[in-house]
Design an enzyme around this catalytic site. Structure first.
Site, mmCIF file in Angstrom:
data_model
loop_
_atom_site.group_PDB
_atom_site.id
_atom_site.type_symbol
_atom_site.label_atom_id
_atom_site.label_comp_id
_atom_site.label_asym_id
_atom_site.label_seq_id
_atom_site.Cartn_x
_atom_site.Cartn_y
_atom_site.Cartn_z
ATOM 1 N N HIS A 157 0.823 -1.212 0.000
ATOM 2 C CA HIS A 157 0.000 0.000 0.000
ATOM 3 C C HIS A 157 0.855 1.259 0.000
ATOM 4 O O HIS A 157 2.045 1.215 0.316
ATOM 5 C CB HIS A 157 -0.920 0.019 1.225
ATOM 6 C CG HIS A 157 -2.136 -0.831 1.069
ATOM 7 N ND1 HIS A 157 -2.129 -2.181 1.291
ATOM 8 C CD2 HIS A 157 -3.398 -0.513 0.691
ATOM 9 C CE1 HIS A 157 -3.350 -2.668 1.076
ATOM 10 N NE2 HIS A 157 -4.140 -1.679 0.703
ATOM 11 N N LYS A 161 -0.979 5.008 4.667
ATOM 12 C CA LYS A 161 -1.978 4.126 5.270
ATOM 13 C C LYS A 161 -1.715 3.982 6.779
ATOM 14 O O LYS A 161 -0.575 3.751 7.197
ATOM 15 C CB LYS A 161 -1.940 2.756 4.590
ATOM 16 C CG LYS A 161 -3.019 1.811 5.071
ATOM 17 C CD LYS A 161 -3.188 0.632 4.133
ATOM 18 C CE LYS A 161 -4.199 -0.375 4.659
ATOM 19 N NZ LYS A 161 -5.527 0.214 4.931
HETATM 20 N N1 LIG Z 1 -13.015 -0.772 1.762
HETATM 21 C C1 LIG Z 1 -12.304 -0.222 0.752
HETATM 22 O O1 LIG Z 1 -12.506 -0.542 -0.428
HETATM 23 C C2 LIG Z 1 -11.268 0.798 1.069
HETATM 24 C C3 LIG Z 1 -11.037 1.121 2.379
HETATM 25 N N2 LIG Z 1 -10.157 2.101 2.697
HETATM 26 C C4 LIG Z 1 -10.075 2.445 4.113
HETATM 27 O O2 LIG Z 1 -10.780 3.670 4.301
HETATM 28 C C5 LIG Z 1 -10.203 4.386 5.399
HETATM 29 C C6 LIG Z 1 -9.847 5.794 4.936
HETATM 30 O O3 LIG Z 1 -8.817 5.730 3.978
HETATM 31 P P1 LIG Z 1 -8.282 7.069 3.260
HETATM 32 O O4 LIG Z 1 -9.405 7.762 2.585
HETATM 33 O O5 LIG Z 1 -7.087 6.673 2.495
HETATM 34 O O6 LIG Z 1 -7.831 7.912 4.544
HETATM 35 P P2 LIG Z 1 -7.694 9.508 4.674
HETATM 36 O O7 LIG Z 1 -6.863 9.737 5.899
HETATM 37 O O8 LIG Z 1 -7.271 10.102 3.388
HETATM 38 O O9 LIG Z 1 -9.199 9.980 4.939
HETATM 39 C C7 LIG Z 1 -9.877 9.820 6.124
HETATM 40 C C8 LIG Z 1 -10.611 11.111 6.400
HETATM 41 O O10 LIG Z 1 -11.512 10.908 7.475
HETATM 42 C C9 LIG Z 1 -11.401 12.017 8.357
HETATM 43 N N3 LIG Z 1 -11.923 11.651 9.653
HETATM 44 C C10 LIG Z 1 -11.263 11.150 10.732
HETATM 45 N N4 LIG Z 1 -12.132 10.953 11.747
HETATM 46 C C11 LIG Z 1 -13.349 11.365 11.304
HETATM 47 C C12 LIG Z 1 -14.642 11.397 11.881
HETATM 48 N N5 LIG Z 1 -14.856 11.016 13.142
HETATM 49 N N6 LIG Z 1 -15.674 11.877 11.134
HETATM 50 C C13 LIG Z 1 -15.480 12.294 9.863
HETATM 51 N N7 LIG Z 1 -14.260 12.267 9.267
HETATM 52 C C14 LIG Z 1 -13.214 11.809 9.975
HETATM 53 C C15 LIG Z 1 -9.934 12.343 8.312
HETATM 54 O O11 LIG Z 1 -9.678 13.625 8.821
HETATM 55 P P3 LIG Z 1 -8.232 13.928 9.523
HETATM 56 O O12 LIG Z 1 -7.218 13.621 8.467
HETATM 57 O O13 LIG Z 1 -8.325 15.342 9.914
HETATM 58 O O14 LIG Z 1 -8.148 12.954 10.677
HETATM 59 C C16 LIG Z 1 -9.661 12.252 6.813
HETATM 60 O O15 LIG Z 1 -10.008 13.428 6.123
HETATM 61 C C17 LIG Z 1 -9.010 3.551 5.858
HETATM 62 O O16 LIG Z 1 -9.396 2.742 6.941
HETATM 63 C C18 LIG Z 1 -8.689 2.691 4.643
HETATM 64 O O17 LIG Z 1 -8.057 1.494 4.971
HETATM 65 C C19 LIG Z 1 -9.446 2.752 1.746
HETATM 66 C C20 LIG Z 1 -9.592 2.443 0.428
HETATM 67 C C21 LIG Z 1 -10.525 1.443 -0.026
HETATM 68 O O1 LIG Z 2 -5.973 2.303 2.956
HETATM 69 C C1 LIG Z 2 -6.152 1.962 1.773
HETATM 70 O O2 LIG Z 2 -5.702 2.593 0.819
HETATM 71 C C2 LIG Z 2 -6.933 0.758 1.517
HETATM 72 N N1 LIG Z 2 -7.539 0.192 2.522
HETATM 73 C C3 LIG Z 2 -8.348 -0.975 2.472
HETATM 74 C C4 LIG Z 2 -7.689 -2.066 3.269
HETATM 75 O O3 LIG Z 2 -7.165 -1.794 4.365
HETATM 76 O O4 LIG Z 2 -7.728 -3.220 2.832
HETATM 77 C C5 LIG Z 2 -8.723 -1.361 1.066
HETATM 78 C C6 LIG Z 2 -7.652 -1.138 0.049
HETATM 79 O O5 LIG Z 2 -6.647 -2.068 0.264
HETATM 80 C C7 LIG Z 2 -7.110 0.275 0.129
#
Ligand SMILES: NC(=O)C1=CN([C@@H]2O[C@H](COP(=O)(O)OP(=O)(O)OC[C@H]3O[C@@H](n4cnc5c(N)ncnc54)[C@H](OP(=O)(O)O)[C@@H]3O)[C@@H](O)[C@H]2O)C=CC1
Ligand SMILES: O=C(O)C1=N[C@H](C(=O)O)C[C@H](O)C1
Length: 273
Positions: A157, A161
């Site tokens: 990744h 992350k």
């Molecule tokens: N299931 C899937 O297909 C996928 C899952 N993911 C998962 O999604 C999650 C987010 O990933 P990603 O977008 O890269 O992370 P980011 O850090 O880019 O985004 C997360 C956002 O959520 C905000 N946040 C934190 N706490 C809160 C809250 N209580 N309420 C609202 N917003 C909040 C953060 O703000 P701040 O930075 O200010 O804390 C940030 O802007 C991870 O757990 C990742 O593993 C990612 C890609 C695909």
């Molecule tokens: O954090 C990410 O980027 C992603 N998170 C998810 C995970 O933890 O599996 C899904 C994907 O791999 C991207």
């Protein structure tokens, strides 16, 4: 700053969020938690572009969740430390949740079920990975697992992350372990007796998971199977975050009709189980 339907109208650039080709009753009213993040901002754009959806509000860490009160669905891509509290709030307010945030183990899933039992109504879909090909990767890995002595997972990744191993790798390991157990497959051969901690990766239900964090990557996973004289690999690559959006929108469209209060993974929505 939260995005709101009113702001979109004022901006005049998001006409797709106010669909004219469908009746108001059939529009999915969607909120997004984590709206300023890497995934959340993609979801905001995808919802705005969908003819059958209306973005009620996007909420990030410092915003008030009340902004999504008018939504019937909320998509959560926040942080493992935030998502349980968000889910409690959504269940309490009867809002269906489509969750991509990682960090769900059996203990957390049980807590979500308990919240839903205490306040029935809101359905919850938690998908470790919304990529359709990633779901297929997990499905095929589960099918292949009983045919091999050894299976290890390498997940790769981007370095921003927060969690390791990835939610996808964690779920893949669970599925492989379950398939091996059901088939009566014995423990994997491994003669390691001397080890620098971490050298053999994390043990998730008896499956070794190795986490790489490399600049330039998005999300990738390889599952390596081995048996006498043969090895087999399944690899999945997410080249961009838009690739997760068809799965997310499918989740929104289907979550309310799911039979169980809590559904884990997109498999049943894709007819894979
Ligand atoms: N299931 C899937 O297909 C996928 C899952 N993911 C998962 O999604 C999650 C987010 O990933 P990603 O977008 O890269 O992370 P980011 O850090 O880019 O985004 C997360 C956002 O959520 C905000 N946040 C934190 N706490 C809160 C809250 N209580 N309420 C609202 N917003 C909040 C953060 O703000 P701040 O930075 O200010 O804390 C940030 O802007 C991870 O757990 C990742 O593993 C990612 C890609 C695909
Ligand atoms: O954090 C990410 O980027 C992603 N998170 C998810 C995970 O933890 O599996 C899904 C994907 O791999 C991207």
């Amino acid at each position: 700053m939260p995005w709101t339907a009113r702001e979109q109208d004022d901006a005049g650039s998001c006409a797709a969020a106010a669909p004219t080709s469908v009746t108001v009753g059939s529009v999915f009213k969607v909120g997004v938690f984590g709206a300023d993040g890497r995934m959340g901002s993609e979801v905001v754009a995808a919802v705005q572009a969908a003819d059958d959806m209306e973005l009620v509000a996007g909420v990030d860490a410092t915003d008030d969740r009340e902004a999504v009160r008018g939504a019937d669905y909320v998509v959560d891509f926040t942080h493992p430390d935030a998502v349980m509290d968000n889910l409690e709030w959504l269940i309490d307010h009867g809002i269906h949740a489509v969750v991509g945030t990682s960090g769900f183990d059996e203990d957390r899933l049980e807590r979500v079920r308990a919240m839903q039992a205490a306040k029935p109504g809101a359905k919850v879909l938690i998908a470790p990975n919304f990529g359709i090909a990633a779901v297929l990767m997990m499905h095929f890995a589960q099918k292949a697992a009983p045919y091999f002595d050894s299976t290890e997972i390498i997940e790769l990744h981007h370095p921003n992350k927060a969690d390791a191993p990835s939610g996808t790798a964690y779920r893949t390991a669970e599925l492989i372990s379950q398939a091996r157990h059901e088939a009566g497959t014995g423990p994997m051969p491994d003669a390691t007796t001397s080890e620098i901690p971490g050298a053999r990766g994390a043990d998730v239900d008896g499956v070794r998971v190795h986490s790489l964090r490399l600049a330039g990557l998005i999300a990738h996973q390889e599952i390596v199977f081995g048996t006498s004289g043969e090895s087999f690999k399944i690899r999945h690559d997410s080249m961009n975050r838009a690739s997760f959006m068809p799965g997310v929108l499918l989740g929104v469209r289907r979550v309310a009709d799911l039979t169980e209060p809590l559904t884990l993974g997109l498999e049943s929505l894709l007819g894979l189980d």
